[in-house]
Design a protein around this motif. Sequence first.
Motif, mmCIF file in Angstrom:
data_model
loop_
_atom_site.group_PDB
_atom_site.id
_atom_site.type_symbol
_atom_site.label_atom_id
_atom_site.label_comp_id
_atom_site.label_asym_id
_atom_site.label_seq_id
_atom_site.Cartn_x
_atom_site.Cartn_y
_atom_site.Cartn_z
ATOM 1 N N LEU A 202 10.072 -3.104 -1.674
ATOM 2 C CA LEU A 202 10.845 -2.029 -2.310
ATOM 3 C C LEU A 202 10.713 -0.705 -1.573
ATOM 4 O O LEU A 202 11.663 0.057 -1.462
ATOM 5 N N MET A 203 9.504 -0.443 -1.059
ATOM 6 C CA MET A 203 9.268 0.869 -0.441
ATOM 7 C C MET A 203 9.398 0.822 1.080
ATOM 8 O O MET A 203 9.249 1.837 1.748
ATOM 9 N N VAL B 158 0.530 -6.152 -9.624
ATOM 10 C CA VAL B 158 1.780 -5.876 -8.890
ATOM 11 C C VAL B 158 2.387 -4.582 -9.419
ATOM 12 O O VAL B 158 2.778 -3.696 -8.638
ATOM 13 N N LEU B 159 2.426 -4.451 -10.739
ATOM 14 C CA LEU B 159 3.027 -3.249 -11.332
ATOM 15 C C LEU B 159 2.209 -2.007 -10.990
ATOM 16 O O LEU B 159 2.762 -0.957 -10.656
ATOM 17 N N PHE C 272 1.418 2.901 -5.569
ATOM 18 C CA PHE C 272 1.584 2.659 -4.146
ATOM 19 C C PHE C 272 0.224 2.632 -3.440
ATOM 20 O O PHE C 272 -0.025 3.306 -2.448
ATOM 21 N N SER D 151 0.232 -1.609 -8.373
ATOM 22 C CA SER D 151 0.375 -1.320 -6.935
ATOM 23 C C SER D 151 1.693 -0.613 -6.669
ATOM 24 O O SER D 151 1.799 0.274 -5.829
ATOM 25 N N LEU D 152 2.711 -1.049 -7.440
ATOM 26 C CA LEU D 152 4.040 -0.453 -7.295
ATOM 27 C C LEU D 152 4.040 0.992 -7.792
ATOM 28 O O LEU D 152 4.571 1.891 -7.142
ATOM 29 N N LEU E 196 5.762 -7.043 -3.230
ATOM 30 C CA LEU E 196 6.843 -6.323 -3.908
ATOM 31 C C LEU E 196 6.856 -4.831 -3.529
ATOM 32 O O LEU E 196 7.912 -4.312 -3.146
ATOM 33 N N PRO E 197 5.694 -4.135 -3.611
ATOM 34 C CA PRO E 197 5.718 -2.737 -3.166
ATOM 35 C C PRO E 197 6.218 -2.595 -1.735
ATOM 36 O O PRO E 197 6.994 -1.690 -1.422
#
Length: 386
Positions: free
Chosen positions: A125-126, A206-207, A213, A209-210, A121-122
């Motif tokens: 998104l990034m 996940v959250l 980052f 890491s997001l 996910l990161p």
Amino acid sequence: MATQDKVLSPQPRSVGKSLLLTLPIAFWSLLMFAHSWRIQRSAQIASVTTAVFMIALFFMMMRTSSTYRWRRWFFVALGLLFPVGFIHQVIAMRGTMGIPIEEMIAGRTPFCYIPIPMLILPAALMKTVVFPGSIRPHGGMSGGGMAAMAGIWLAITIVIGKGWCSYACFFGGIEEGMASVPPKPKVRKIDPRWRYGPWAVLLVMVLMSLALFEPAYCMWLCPFKAVSEYVAARNTVGTVQNGIFVLLFATLVIALPLLTKKRTQCAFFCPFGAFQSIFNKTSIFDVKIDRSRCTPCVLCQKSCPTLSLTDESIEKGETLMSCMKCGACVDACPKDAAVWHIKGTEVALKPERARLMFLYAAWAMAIMFGGSIIAEGLQTIVHVFI
Ligand code: SF4
Ligand code: SF4
């Protein structure tokens, strides 16, 4: 389907037939380890020993119709020998197991598959991959690099789904070994809600890491940092991180498996295991309960190291999606009601054929991936003596 078409678990096969069935695996092993003849003597000894070990275990699976009992030898060997080869490699290249946090974030570490689900996910998104491992072949210290290992992971996953956690994971064998030590569990009652643990860890990581980052799981929660590379403790934060790794390892990988005879880290904590469960939907193999033969005595449920069978699932003839295809329930069932199964076929129709097909796929991959890790660990030990 006519009852006479159903084939129950056979009696032990003859030696000749078992050898014949083992031949393809023997050829595959020779192919996989042939390269070692061009290198050092220690590598030759380690490769031959590993090849004989893997062929012998497969032969016993063919001869006895037991799966879990023989697979466990391979899996525990993998779990114990991985840190031996790995730590030797890290110390040879760096002189220490401690890796500075900035190098970890920059991806100058050995590749590990566990953070994959937490970083998808990161990355999406990034538009940047933040990964604790080199993406380049021969990058970092991983040798093959992320691309090669991701390819191996994908191939194994597509075919055997969460079977990865029983035939490929190079960490699970340590706790499986611990869970095998006591003859009986000291703690029998486990709250079934612990099954959601891996999903909760996955979501939080996940959250995190997001938000940060960073590969948060590798930096804060991986129990296996205790037996691989850890954070170079140059300040209080590093010391706290390493303290968490050791505490989680001692609790989830050593103490709880000894008390419960379950793979507690895999069943209640590992976020990669949760992610891998999804691929049980894509794999063509699964384990089912033949309702027509089930009493139900729940011996299968008691034997399952990951709590992947419940009264309700047995009633439905199914295993939960967390099933890692270890075969313990099939071995334990006194009525031959827990069976290997190929999706789309009738349950209990030729279960031994389903078992054979699954084992050829799983064992070929176990030799290719786990076998090379076992050989590397053995080589490190042999090298000390010659
Ligand atoms: S061990 Fe066999 S008979 Fe007993 S509940 Fe499980 S599947 Fe049914
Ligand atoms: S349900 Fe059976 S095959 Fe699946 S993890 Fe449990 S014991 Fe292993």
